[in-house]
Design a protein around this motif. Sequence first.
Motif, PDB file in Angstrom:
ATOM      1  N   PRO A  61      -2.430  -9.530 -22.466  1.00 21.06           N
ATOM      2  CA  PRO A  61      -1.052  -9.364 -22.016  1.00 21.06           C
ATOM      3  C   PRO A  61      -0.685 -10.357 -20.920  1.00 21.06           C
ATOM      4  N   PRO A  62       0.615 -10.653 -20.786  1.00 18.15           N
ATOM      5  CA  PRO A  62       1.034 -11.467 -19.656  1.00 18.15           C
ATOM      6  C   PRO A  62       0.642 -10.770 -18.347  1.00 18.15           C
ATOM      7  N   ILE A  63       0.009 -11.524 -17.463  1.00 22.68           N
ATOM      8  CA  ILE A  63      -0.329 -10.981 -16.147  1.00 22.68           C
ATOM      9  C   ILE A  63       0.506 -11.732 -15.123  1.00 22.68           C
ATOM     10  N   ILE A  64       1.199 -10.991 -14.300  1.00 23.56           N
ATOM     11  CA  ILE A  64       2.031 -11.615 -13.284  1.00 23.56           C
ATOM     12  C   ILE A  64       1.448 -11.254 -11.927  1.00 23.56           C
ATOM     13  N   VAL A  65       1.041 -12.284 -11.208  1.00 21.20           N
ATOM     14  CA  VAL A  65       0.397 -12.059  -9.911  1.00 21.20           C
ATOM     15  C   VAL A  65       1.446 -12.289  -8.830  1.00 21.20           C
ATOM     16  N   ILE A  66       1.632 -11.285  -8.006  1.00 19.72           N
ATOM     17  CA  ILE A  66       2.624 -11.374  -6.942  1.00 19.72           C
ATOM     18  C   ILE A  66       1.904 -11.549  -5.610  1.00 19.72           C
ATOM     19  N   HIS A  67       2.318 -12.556  -4.881  1.00 16.99           N
ATOM     20  CA  HIS A  67       1.709 -12.830  -3.578  1.00 16.99           C
ATOM     21  C   HIS A  67       2.644 -12.353  -2.474  1.00 16.99           C
ATOM     22  N   GLY A  68       2.048 -11.881  -1.410  1.00 18.57           N
ATOM     23  CA  GLY A  68       2.851 -11.442  -0.284  1.00 18.57           C
ATOM     24  C   GLY A  68       1.950 -10.781   0.722  1.00 18.57           C
ATOM     25  N   ASN A  69       2.508  -9.893   1.513  1.00 24.37           N
ATOM     26  CA  ASN A  69       1.624  -9.150   2.405  1.00 24.37           C
ATOM     27  C   ASN A  69       1.924  -7.662   2.409  1.00 24.37           C
ATOM     28  N   ALA A  70       0.939  -6.922   2.850  1.00 25.54           N
ATOM     29  CA  ALA A  70       0.960  -5.454   2.839  1.00 25.54           C
ATOM     30  C   ALA A  70       1.191  -4.923   1.423  1.00 25.54           C
ATOM     31  N   LEU A  71       0.777  -5.698   0.430  1.00 21.50           N
ATOM     32  CA  LEU A  71       1.071  -5.294  -0.952  1.00 21.50           C
ATOM     33  C   LEU A  71       0.190  -4.139  -1.412  1.00 21.50           C
ATOM     34  N   GLU A  72      -0.867  -3.873  -0.654  1.00 18.62           N
ATOM     35  CA  GLU A  72      -1.695  -2.727  -1.038  1.00 18.62           C
ATOM     36  C   GLU A  72      -0.954  -1.417  -0.831  1.00 18.62           C
ATOM     37  N   THR A  80       6.305 -20.529 -12.542  1.00 21.04           N
ATOM     38  CA  THR A  80       6.318 -19.913 -11.213  1.00 21.04           C
ATOM     39  C   THR A  80       7.743 -19.811 -10.624  1.00 21.04           C
ATOM     40  N   PRO A  81       8.576 -20.867 -10.728  1.00 23.23           N
ATOM     41  CA  PRO A  81       9.929 -20.726 -10.158  1.00 23.23           C
ATOM     42  C   PRO A  81      10.740 -19.616 -10.842  1.00 23.23           C
ATOM     43  N   ARG A  82      10.634 -19.543 -12.161  1.00 30.36           N
ATOM     44  CA  ARG A  82      11.406 -18.495 -12.855  1.00 30.36           C
ATOM     45  C   ARG A  82      10.881 -17.108 -12.503  1.00 30.36           C
ATOM     46  N   LEU A  83       9.564 -16.993 -12.440  1.00 30.70           N
ATOM     47  CA  LEU A  83       8.985 -15.691 -12.075  1.00 30.70           C
ATOM     48  C   LEU A  83       9.412 -15.299 -10.670  1.00 30.70           C
ATOM     49  N   THR A  84       9.386 -16.275  -9.784  1.00 30.63           N
ATOM     50  CA  THR A  84       9.726 -15.974  -8.394  1.00 30.63           C
ATOM     51  C   THR A  84      11.202 -15.580  -8.275  1.00 30.63           C
ATOM     52  N   ARG A  85      12.061 -16.263  -9.041  1.00 30.28           N
ATOM     53  CA  ARG A  85      13.484 -15.869  -9.031  1.00 30.28           C
ATOM     54  C   ARG A  85      13.660 -14.451  -9.553  1.00 30.28           C
ATOM     55  N   ALA A  86      12.966 -14.143 -10.641  1.00 30.46           N
ATOM     56  CA  ALA A  86      13.082 -12.793 -11.204  1.00 30.46           C
ATOM     57  C   ALA A  86      12.565 -11.754 -10.215  1.00 30.46           C
ATOM     58  N   LEU A  87      11.494 -12.126  -9.515  1.00 29.97           N
ATOM     59  CA  LEU A  87      10.937 -11.221  -8.503  1.00 29.97           C
ATOM     60  C   LEU A  87      11.958 -10.982  -7.389  1.00 29.97           C
ATOM     61  N   GLN A  88      12.563 -12.091  -6.926  1.00 30.01           N
ATOM     62  CA  GLN A  88      13.540 -11.940  -5.837  1.00 30.01           C
ATOM     63  C   GLN A  88      14.734 -11.096  -6.275  1.00 30.01           C
ATOM     64  N   ALA A  89      15.169 -11.306  -7.513  1.00 22.40           N
ATOM     65  CA  ALA A  89      16.303 -10.527  -8.014  1.00 22.40           C
ATOM     66  C   ALA A  89      15.956  -9.038  -8.021  1.00 22.40           C
ATOM     67  N   ALA A  90      14.738  -8.726  -8.470  1.00 21.60           N
ATOM     68  CA  ALA A  90      14.324  -7.320  -8.528  1.00 21.60           C
ATOM     69  C   ALA A  90      14.225  -6.723  -7.129  1.00 21.60           C
ATOM     70  N   VAL A  91      13.677  -7.514  -6.201  1.00 17.85           N
ATOM     71  CA  VAL A  91      13.511  -7.004  -4.831  1.00 17.85           C
ATOM     72  C   VAL A  91      14.870  -6.847  -4.144  1.00 17.85           C
ATOM     73  N   ASN A  92      15.784  -7.788  -4.424  1.00 18.47           N
ATOM     74  CA  ASN A  92      17.119  -7.668  -3.827  1.00 18.47           C
ATOM     75  C   ASN A  92      17.830  -6.414  -4.312  1.00 18.47           C
ATOM     76  N   LYS A  93      17.598  -6.107  -5.575  1.00 21.52           N
ATOM     77  CA  LYS A  93      18.249  -4.930  -6.148  1.00 21.52           C
ATOM     78  C   LYS A  93      17.656  -3.660  -5.546  1.00 21.52           C
ATOM     79  N   GLN A  94      16.355  -3.673  -5.391  1.00 21.65           N
ATOM     80  CA  GLN A  94      15.694  -2.499  -4.819  1.00 21.65           C
ATOM     81  C   GLN A  94      14.416  -2.954  -4.125  1.00 21.65           C
ATOM     82  N   ALA A  95      14.392  -2.807  -2.817  1.00 22.20           N
ATOM     83  CA  ALA A  95      13.232  -3.277  -2.056  1.00 22.20           C
ATOM     84  C   ALA A  95      12.088  -2.277  -2.193  1.00 22.20           C
ATOM     85  N   PRO A  96      10.836  -2.751  -2.065  1.00 26.78           N
ATOM     86  CA  PRO A  96       9.723  -1.801  -2.098  1.00 26.78           C
ATOM     87  C   PRO A  96       9.806  -0.849  -0.913  1.00 26.78           C
TER      88      PRO A  96
END
Length: 486
Positions: free
Chosen positions: A390-401, A354-370
């Motif tokens: 397949p690997p499934i990566i579940v992202i938590h947050g809000n307004a993700l729909e 989870t920490p590595r996934l979350t870091r990778a997520l933050q890096a991607a979002v910092n580079k380009q926000a949704p």
Amino acid sequence: MKPTLVIVGRPNVGKSTLFNRLTRTRDALVADQPGLTRDRHYGHGRVGGRDYLVVDTGGFEPSAKSGIVHEMARQAEAAIAEADMLLFVVDGRSGLTPQDRSIADRLRRSGRPLLLVVNKAEGMNRPVVAAEFHELGCGAPLVISAAHGDGVRELVEEALAPFPEVQTEEDAQAGPRVAIAGRPNVGKSTFINALLGEERVIAFDMPGTTRDAIEVPFTREGRDYVLIDTAGLRRRGKVFEAIEKFSVIKTLQAIEQSNVVVLMVDASQDISDQDAHIAGFTLEAGRALVVAVNKWDAIDGYRRAQIKQDIERKLNFLGFARIHYISALRGEGISGVMGSVDKAWNAAMAKLSTPRLTRALQAAVNKQAPPRHGIFRPKMRYAHQGGQNPPIIVIHGNALEHVPDSYRRYLEHGFMVAFKLQGTPLRVQFKSTENPFVDKPPSTRPKAAVTRRGKPDAAAAPRKAVVRAAGKSGTPPRRSAKSPAK
Ligand SMILES: Nc1nc2c(ncn2[C@@H]2O[C@H](COP(=O)(O)OP(=O)(O)OP(=O)(O)O)[C@@H](O)[C@H]2O)c(=O)[nH]1
Ligand SMILES: Nc1nc2c(ncn2[C@@H]2O[C@H](COP(=O)(O)OP(=O)(O)OP(=O)(O)O)[C@@H](O)[C@H]2O)c(=O)[nH]1
């Protein structure tokens, strides 16, 4: 083994409508993947935790003697012979026709289990609609409306009832389960012989008595594998030969039962729709994939450049997969393919913290926000792993729909690069954990439904509300995005 439901019926009775409904029930991994030719005739479905395959036989004209219609009829015949359950669809509005009778005869002769499905019956009196179809001698008719979804869940439950629920165990110790898939004549048997010929085959069941796919465990360079047969292999002396010609259903089932698919294409031919369909099905099944372009020995430099372009154009949705140019006949490139099978398997089974996934997520979002969606700015908080192969990566947050598919693909690519997951597709799923209208502290956030399309029971149940009741700030409750009443 997943049961295979085969839809048969004369033209225009609603087979593709039923097919779409039966296959919409499973998470569509690739529905919006650009460049992917979706095979409209083969699909996966899931109802109430049960998985199945669905085949739509399309233009089933048993009487055609030549041409494309004949070819389709041939494939339909093959599908009927291999069906676990036939769904024979008739039209409740137009009533019983002579063509229905001749198809019924044909299906009864096949000896396969059969359900008679009377379609287009929305708003009609079921027993009355069903009455005239009893004389087909195909058992009690099930009355449905494919277009509206009425009776479809019952239909699936009845169709699946005879098949035991099998737990698909993740048998990691036995090594990757590998399927060699490809259209006829691309060199699959030649490849398998090159692969197995010199190796110790631990066990081999003779086909014929069982309709289940044959599994051939073998070791290579000290590693264990299980080969999943796509055609019904028979061992003759030291050599394997396919006893059947290409079988779509066997191919689909082998893909389903494998961890890694080697998709073989023929370098001396153009990439065909059938190649793309097998590739698309593999992707949809979430299997790891290696592409082997065979018969490289038989073509010159010009043709080599051409086929590379062709692959780039027609199989561009397989960007995650490694491609090998091989000659099965000369035994060249086999090791390379198997090396990539190992890597693809490792990627498919990777454990992502989870920490590595979350870091990778933050890096991607910092580079380009949704992107914003109206007043909503989707916010991604953390990511955890929800599955393998397949690997499934579940992202938590809000307004993700409100996250568009293009951004989902951007994230998928980002994770693939960050974790070097080449060889396997991966799925990103979003979980909105909060009402987007209200900024509540994390501890009081309600758990909400996954906002992916095609939840397990979508065939029968309307979509659940994504947004829960309004919070204390006085914001009015938002109307949830329910699908229209069925
Ligand atoms: N009223 C009603 N119409 C339906 C229903 N299901 C399908 N249809 C309509 O029937 C027509 C034929 O449906 P398809 O699903 O294309 O039929 P098909 O059997 O796949 O036809 P072919 O591809 O020609 O073999 C379409 O106009 C559908 O909208 C239903 O449940 N109710
Ligand atoms: N030149 C060349 N020919 C090959 C190669 N691999 C296979 N072939 C030939 O292609 C033909 C088909 O090979 P198979 O191995 O039977 O193909 P398959 O995919 O198993 O075919 P089906 O059993 O019909 O599905 C045979 O004549 C092989 O000798 C290769 O690497 N180079």
